[in-house]
Design a protein around this motif. Structure first.
Motif, short mmCIF file in Angstrom:
data_model
loop_
_atom_site.label_atom_id
_atom_site.label_comp_id
_atom_site.label_asym_id
_atom_site.label_seq_id
_atom_site.Cartn_x
_atom_site.Cartn_y
_atom_site.Cartn_z
N ARG A 13 0.83 -1.21 0.00
CA ARG A 13 0.00 0.00 0.00
C ARG A 13 0.86 1.26 0.00
O ARG A 13 1.91 1.32 0.63
CB ARG A 13 -0.89 -0.01 1.23
N VAL A 14 0.35 2.24 -0.72
CA VAL A 14 0.90 3.59 -0.68
C VAL A 14 -0.16 4.49 -0.08
O VAL A 14 -1.32 4.45 -0.49
CB VAL A 14 1.27 4.08 -2.11
N GLN A 15 0.22 5.26 0.92
CA GLN A 15 -0.67 6.25 1.52
C GLN A 15 -0.09 7.63 1.21
O GLN A 15 1.11 7.85 1.33
CB GLN A 15 -0.76 6.07 3.03
N LEU A 16 -0.98 8.54 0.82
CA LEU A 16 -0.60 9.91 0.49
C LEU A 16 -1.54 10.86 1.22
O LEU A 16 -2.71 10.53 1.44
CB LEU A 16 -0.73 10.15 -1.02
N TRP A 17 -1.03 12.02 1.57
CA TRP A 17 -1.86 13.04 2.21
C TRP A 17 -1.98 14.22 1.27
O TRP A 17 -0.99 14.66 0.69
CB TRP A 17 -1.25 13.44 3.55
N MET A 18 -3.19 14.74 1.13
CA MET A 18 -3.40 15.80 0.14
C MET A 18 -3.48 17.20 0.73
O MET A 18 -3.65 18.16 0.00
CB MET A 18 -4.64 15.51 -0.71
N ARG A 19 -3.36 17.33 2.04
CA ARG A 19 -3.39 18.65 2.67
C ARG A 19 -2.18 18.84 3.56
O ARG A 19 -1.74 17.91 4.22
CB ARG A 19 -4.64 18.83 3.52
N THR A 20 -1.69 20.06 3.62
CA THR A 20 -0.56 20.36 4.49
C THR A 20 -1.02 20.30 5.95
O THR A 20 -2.19 20.54 6.25
CB THR A 20 0.01 21.77 4.20
N ALA A 21 -0.11 19.98 6.82
CA ALA A 21 -0.45 19.85 8.24
C ALA A 21 -0.75 21.21 8.87
O ALA A 21 -1.73 21.36 9.60
CB ALA A 21 0.68 19.18 9.00
N ARG A 22 0.07 22.19 8.57
CA ARG A 22 -0.05 23.48 9.26
C ARG A 22 -1.27 24.28 8.81
O ARG A 22 -2.06 24.74 9.64
CB ARG A 22 1.21 24.29 9.04
N HIS A 23 -1.43 24.47 7.50
CA HIS A 23 -2.51 25.33 7.01
C HIS A 23 -3.68 24.55 6.42
O HIS A 23 -4.67 25.14 6.02
CB HIS A 23 -1.96 26.31 5.96
N LYS A 24 -3.51 23.23 6.33
CA LYS A 24 -4.56 22.34 5.81
C LYS A 24 -4.98 22.71 4.38
O LYS A 24 -6.12 22.54 3.99
CB LYS A 24 -5.75 22.31 6.76
N ARG A 25 -4.01 23.20 3.61
CA ARG A 25 -4.26 23.53 2.21
C ARG A 25 -3.95 22.33 1.33
O ARG A 25 -3.06 21.54 1.64
CB ARG A 25 -3.37 24.69 1.78
N VAL A 26 -4.64 22.24 0.21
CA VAL A 26 -4.35 21.19 -0.76
C VAL A 26 -2.93 21.40 -1.27
O VAL A 26 -2.56 22.52 -1.64
CB VAL A 26 -5.37 21.20 -1.92
N VAL A 27 -2.16 20.32 -1.29
CA VAL A 27 -0.78 20.44 -1.76
C VAL A 27 -0.75 20.70 -3.26
O VAL A 27 -1.69 20.37 -3.98
CB VAL A 27 0.06 19.19 -1.41
N ALA A 28 0.32 21.29 -3.71
CA ALA A 28 0.49 21.57 -5.13
C ALA A 28 0.55 20.26 -5.92
O ALA A 28 1.05 19.25 -5.43
CB ALA A 28 1.77 22.38 -5.35
N PHE A 29 0.06 20.31 -7.13
CA PHE A 29 0.03 19.13 -8.00
C PHE A 29 1.42 18.49 -8.12
O PHE A 29 1.58 17.29 -7.96
CB PHE A 29 -0.49 19.52 -9.39
N ARG A 30 2.42 19.31 -8.42
CA ARG A 30 3.77 18.79 -8.62
C ARG A 30 4.27 18.06 -7.37
O ARG A 30 4.86 16.98 -7.46
CB ARG A 30 4.70 19.96 -8.97
N THR A 31 4.02 18.62 -6.21
CA THR A 31 4.43 18.00 -4.96
C THR A 31 3.71 16.68 -4.74
O THR A 31 4.31 15.68 -4.35
CB THR A 31 4.16 18.97 -3.78
N PHE A 32 2.40 16.68 -4.99
CA PHE A 32 1.61 15.46 -4.79
C PHE A 32 2.07 14.37 -5.75
O PHE A 32 2.28 13.22 -5.34
CB PHE A 32 0.12 15.74 -4.99
N LEU A 33 2.26 14.70 -7.02
CA LEU A 33 2.69 13.71 -8.01
C LEU A 33 4.07 13.18 -7.66
O LEU A 33 4.31 11.97 -7.71
CB LEU A 33 2.68 14.30 -9.42
N ARG A 34 4.99 14.05 -7.27
CA ARG A 34 6.33 13.59 -6.88
C ARG A 34 6.26 12.67 -5.67
O ARG A 34 7.02 11.70 -5.58
CB ARG A 34 7.25 14.76 -6.62
N THR A 35 5.36 12.95 -4.74
CA THR A 35 5.22 12.08 -3.58
C THR A 35 4.71 10.71 -4.00
O THR A 35 5.21 9.68 -3.54
CB THR A 35 4.28 12.72 -2.53
N LEU A 36 3.71 10.68 -4.88
CA LEU A 36 3.21 9.40 -5.39
C LEU A 36 4.34 8.63 -6.08
O LEU A 36 4.54 7.44 -5.83
CB LEU A 36 2.06 9.64 -6.37
N LEU A 37 5.11 9.30 -6.92
CA LEU A 37 6.20 8.64 -7.63
C LEU A 37 7.30 8.20 -6.68
O LEU A 37 7.92 7.14 -6.87
CB LEU A 37 6.77 9.57 -8.71
N HIS A 38 7.53 8.97 -5.63
CA HIS A 38 8.52 8.60 -4.62
C HIS A 38 8.12 7.28 -3.95
O HIS A 38 8.93 6.35 -3.85
CB HIS A 38 8.63 9.72 -3.58
#
Length: 177
Positions: free
Chosen positions: A102-127
């Motif tokens: 399983r891969v788990q990903l989070w789509m909101r930042t911890a501090r401001h609870k904003r949706v993460v940028a697309f590039r950051t999210f995609l890189r995390t998935l690829l990581h």
């Protein structure tokens, strides 16, 4: 040049590390066929729809793995990143005997609870998929963060997000690595 933790590894782990460091790319045959799945992920993030993001991330992961003739894994997208004094957790790869990978990903930042940028999210998935590829595609006995590992992650990103706008996030400004 090995990362600082290399000196704490056993001789067996050092051999795995060096092998991982030698491999700089993973080639996706017909990567252009995955571009619509990447765009679906971008759109789902822009709509701030967790379920749609999860579906899009799962479809993209399945597409990547199918392209490489690997079995699918579970992808779960959760809301707000967990954090500690050491920072925020962006993604987690779990591979345990007798349980689905399983891969788990989070789509909101911890501090401001904003949706993460697309590039950051995609890189995390690829990581996180990179860890899976280390085991299942490359046959490594462990998955270390080596320069080669990060180069493989970048090679996947460049194939999935081709062209001059590759470094842009949803708002059009450069995303962070």
């Amino acid at each position: 040049m090995p990362f600082a933790y290399y000196d704490r590894l056993s001789s067996r782990q050092r051999a795995i590390y060096r092998r991982s460091d030698e491999i700089q790319s993973v080639i996706l045959p017909h990567a252009e066929l995955l571009h619509p799945l990447v765009e679906a992920l971008r759109e789902a993030l822009s709509r701030d729809d967790r379920r749609a993001v999860e579906r899009a991330a799962e479809l993209l992961a399945r597409g990547i793995l199918k392209t490489l003739d690997l079995a699918p894994i579970q992808v779960q997208v959760l809301a707000v990143r967990p954090s500690s004094g050491e920072g925020e957790l962006h993604g987690l790869y779990t591979r345990e005997e007798g349980r689905p990978t399983r891969v788990q990903l989070w789509m909101r930042t911890a501090r401001h609870k904003r949706v993460v940028a697309f590039r950051t999210f995609l890189r995390t998935l690829l990581h996180e998929l990179g860890h899976h590829l280390d085991y299942e595609l490359l046959g490594l006995a462990d998955s270390f963060h080596t320069e080669g590992f990060f180069q493989r992650e970048s090679s996947l990103f460049k194939q999935l997000v081709p062209g001059p706008g590759r470094g842009q996030d949803l708002e059009g400004s450069p995303g962070r690595k």
